[in-house]
Scaffold this active site. Structure first.
Site, PDB file in Angstrom:
ATOM      1  N   HIS A   5      -3.744   3.523 -22.365  1.00  0.00           N
ATOM      2  CA  HIS A   5      -5.129   3.697 -23.025  1.00  0.00           C
ATOM      3  C   HIS A   5      -5.275   5.128 -22.721  1.00  0.00           C
ATOM      4  O   HIS A   5      -6.489   5.751 -22.844  1.00  0.00           O
ATOM      5  CB  HIS A   5      -6.262   3.023 -22.070  1.00  0.00           C
ATOM      6  CG  HIS A   5      -5.919   1.614 -22.409  1.00  0.00           C
ATOM      7  ND1 HIS A   5      -6.399   0.698 -23.467  1.00  0.00           N
ATOM      8  CD2 HIS A   5      -5.647   0.470 -21.621  1.00  0.00           C
ATOM      9  CE1 HIS A   5      -6.118  -0.358 -23.472  1.00  0.00           C
ATOM     10  NE2 HIS A   5      -5.563  -0.497 -22.350  1.00  0.00           N
ATOM     11  N   CYS A  65      -3.333   6.221  25.685  1.00  0.00           N
ATOM     12  CA  CYS A  65      -3.475   6.289  27.133  1.00  0.00           C
ATOM     13  C   CYS A  65      -2.367   6.977  27.696  1.00  0.00           C
ATOM     14  O   CYS A  65      -1.142   6.930  27.350  1.00  0.00           O
ATOM     15  CB  CYS A  65      -3.867   5.095  27.891  1.00  0.00           C
ATOM     16  SG  CYS A  65      -5.211   4.167  27.151  1.00  0.00           S
ATOM     17  N   TRP A  68      -8.114   6.065  26.574  1.00  0.00           N
ATOM     18  CA  TRP A  68      -8.100   6.157  25.002  1.00  0.00           C
ATOM     19  C   TRP A  68      -8.832   4.611  24.838  1.00  0.00           C
ATOM     20  O   TRP A  68      -8.004   3.615  24.813  1.00  0.00           O
ATOM     21  CB  TRP A  68      -7.053   6.269  23.990  1.00  0.00           C
ATOM     22  CG  TRP A  68      -7.536   6.660  22.641  1.00  0.00           C
ATOM     23  CD1 TRP A  68      -7.960   7.866  22.548  1.00  0.00           C
ATOM     24  CD2 TRP A  68      -7.462   5.924  21.436  1.00  0.00           C
ATOM     25  NE1 TRP A  68      -8.187   8.092  21.118  1.00  0.00           N
ATOM     26  CE2 TRP A  68      -8.028   6.866  20.405  1.00  0.00           C
ATOM     27  CE3 TRP A  68      -7.301   4.560  21.077  1.00  0.00           C
ATOM     28  CZ2 TRP A  68      -8.315   6.563  19.214  1.00  0.00           C
ATOM     29  CZ3 TRP A  68      -7.173   4.538  19.676  1.00  0.00           C
ATOM     30  CH2 TRP A  68      -7.735   5.081  18.811  1.00  0.00           C
TER      31      TRP A  68
END
Ligand code: F6R
Length: 610
Positions: free
Chosen positions: A506, A2, A75
């Site tokens: 792997h 804000c 906000w």
């Protein structure tokens, strides 16, 4: 977040206030308003939406005129972003007006008390309690009433306050939310939450410190401690230009947002930790403890970085709350035929609250009878509105496209929810207290990690031309590896992969040679000894290793090329501390490669399409 602007002088305040608000637009907001003293009474104009909407309102022959005023861009934190909740807020008489940044933690209790005294509230905001408290405390002078009111307030505030009862005065007060006074031309003074708001009028400012207030009249200003003791403050000359100020002096929003994290984490936790009980208090989780206990399974969903936070949440909920938790990409979940019922809790995580896939996934889950909890940053966003209940991050607007501060706040919000559920189920008070204590230490520890910026910049310089990067982690730090890799690829355009370290053998281990930088996240956690063997495997094949380790652990020194030490914490919180250096690494590599860090190619901040 804000923005606040206030003016007292001899010119019409409205254009100056609106101009100031415009300078704060970059911070993000969802509504705006002004209050002006006109012919002895207060006139307020406010609206949801952008400042252009406020200008329209003011331009419609409706503009009040007066040389004292306050203004605000909001906000949303408490209550959706609508006109009613926009600031300034007034008391019952309409004679006291308040613009506020921050969060009043005990607003609920104060509101109930004030209502029982007959006060009527016009908004859902925490701010409005301040106006009514001042009304209640009124004894002839604005500054005295403000002082008395603020004695009752817990939480964070930056406040600009005016009253038609004390018409030649503006009051500013600060605790935890930045505020300054601007010294204008003769007899003109400003209040602002950010120097950008006043820079067009003055470069001379006085920064208030926490626990201080200021009283402004046309004859000058005085600064005090909140308890009334007078303080002398230095007047500073601002040398930055506007663009630099908008980014808080940082070169990019992303860096600003990385550096803000100690503060944003404090904001996410503010008022939510119960030390004695070893649990969390989450006002937005509005279902009863019995209903919370009835949850048998959790599905967490989100996209990108929010999904990474979700993975961490899944691990935490399973380990500490002993609940089965699955984590799904929202884009996948929405098109499966998922098994959910009323005992399933679906957690939708989103910074913006507008991501199309996450929204569709949560709607699908609701349609099938699941309850949905939102973990969202933007208040009043669609996901926040459509959730059954939720947790706001309070991290402030995130402007850089790459998510940084929202991620760490998401992890902390998930830790808070885990605490709450865990303590209702199987977590002992001692375990709960240990987690609370670790959470409390976190902001300072992040600050410490930010201190590594220079050494991380040097690491970035060494590897900035690498075409590929691998990130390895195990357990809680497998999601950290994914997040580190995502940050690098999205802003530097270097191909990067995050892998569970043991998966290397792997297949991906075939990629390792002396040209492959490998970032290994190896704090002292319960899989540390396992990951050291993975480090050996990479070393044996000539890979260049950057290892994030717990400070004081020198075991890997000599074996790896670079050590990044982070402070010790409990296993579930190591990702918060380990992610910060990876954000910095990605940032510096991208800057050195000349990339547009805040707006990377092909990306949008909010992905509102499928
Ligand atoms: C990465 C990033 C994205 C977002 C994703 C979800 O830095 O920002 O991966 O995390 O698009 O966005 P929200 O959280 O707004 O739903």
């Amino acid at each position: 977040m804000c923005g606040i602007v206030g003016y007292i002088g001899d010119r019409n305040s409205v254009p100056l206030l609106v101009e100031g608000l415009k300078r704060l637009e970059y911070r993000g907001y969802d509504s705006a308003g002004v209050t002006v003293l006109e012919d002895g009474h207060l006139e307020t104009r406010k609206t949801a939406g952008k400042i252009t909407a406020l200008e329209k309102l003011l331009g419609n022959g409706e503009a009040p005129h007066g040389s004292v005023g306050i203004a605000h861009t909001r906000w949303a934190t408490h209550g959706p972003p609508n006109t009613q909740n926009a600031h300034p807020h007034t008391d019952c008489t309409g004679e006291i007006a308040v613009a506020h940044n921050g969060i009043i933690e005990n607003a609920g209790v104060l509101r109930t008390k004030l209502e029982s005294l007959g006060h009527r509230f016009a908004s859902e905001t925490d701010t409005e309690v301040v106006a009514h408290l001042i009304e209640e405390a009124w004894d002839g002078k604005l500054e005295d009433a403000v002082r008395a009111a603020l004695r009752q307030v817990e939480g964070a505030f930056g406040l600009a306050i005016m009253s038609s009862r004390d018409p030649g005065t503006l009051v500013a007060a600060r605790k935890g939310s930045p505020l300054l006074i601007g010294i204008g031309r003769d007899g003109e003074y400003y209040i602002a939450s950010d120097v950008a708001a006043v820079l067009a009028q003055t470069r001379q400012v006085v920064y208030l410190d926490d626990g201080e207030m200021a009283v402004l009249t046309r004859d000058g200003y005085e600064t005090f401690k909140l308890d009334g003791r007078s303080v002398d403050k230095e007047v500073r000359e601002i040398e930055w230009d506007l663009e630099a100020i908008e980014k808080g002096g940082f070169e990019h929003f992303m860096l600003k947002e990385i550096v803000e994290q100690p503060e944003t984490l404090r904001n996410t936790m503010r008022g939510r930790l119960l030390d004695e009980e070893g649990t969390a208090k989450l006002g937005g989780v509005t279902i009863s403890p019995a209903e919370l206990k009835s949850i048998q399974r959790i599905i967490i969903t989100g996209c990108g970085t929010s999904w990474h936070a979700g993975l961490l949440g899944g691990y935490m909920l399973e380990e500490l709350a002993r609940l089965p938790a699955e984590v799904e990409y929202a884009s996948e979940f929405r098109y499966r035929n998922p098994v959910v019922d009323e005992n399933t809790l679906v957690i939708a995580i989103s910074q913006s609250g507008e991501t199309a896939d996450t929204l569709a996934a949560m709607r699908e889950a609701r349609r099938r009878g699941a309850r949905v909890m939102g973990i969202v940053n933007v208040v009043g966003s669609t996901i926040a509105r459509e959730s059954d209940f939720g947790i706001y991050l309070h991290a402030g607007p995130e402007i850089g496209v790459a998510s940084t501060k929202a991620f760490t706040s998401q992890v902390v919000a998930l830790a808070l929810f885990t605490l709450l559920l865990g303590r209702l189920r199987n977590l002992s008070v001692l375990q709960g207290r240990e987690i609370v204590a670790a959470l409390r230490r976190l902001p300072e520890q992040v600050e410490q990690v930010l201190g590594l910026n220079d050494s991380i910049r040097e690491i970035a310089r060494t590897y900035k031309s690498a075409p590929n990067f691998l990130y390895l982690g195990r357990g809680y730090n497998f999601p950290t590896a994914l997040e580190g890799a995502l940050k690098l690829k999205e802003i530097s355009y270097i191909h990067a992969e995050g892998l569970p370290a043991a998966e290397m053998k792997h297949g991906p281990i075939a990629l390792i040679d002396e040209n492959m930088p490998v970032v290994v996240i190896a704090p002292n956690d319960n899989v540390y000894s396992k990951i050291t063997s993975n480090v050996q495997e990479v070393k044996a094949r000539g890979g260049r290793i950057i290892a994030v380790v717990t400070e004081g652990n020198l075991e890997l020194d000599g074996m790896v090329d670079h050590l990044i030490p982070i402070p010790a914490t409990i296993d579930p919180l190591t990702p918060v501390l380990a992610t910060v250096p990876l954000q910095l690494l990605a940032y510096h590599v991208a800057v050195m490669r000349g990339c547009n860090v805040d707006m990377p190619r092909n990306l949008a901040k909010s992905v509102t399409v499928e």
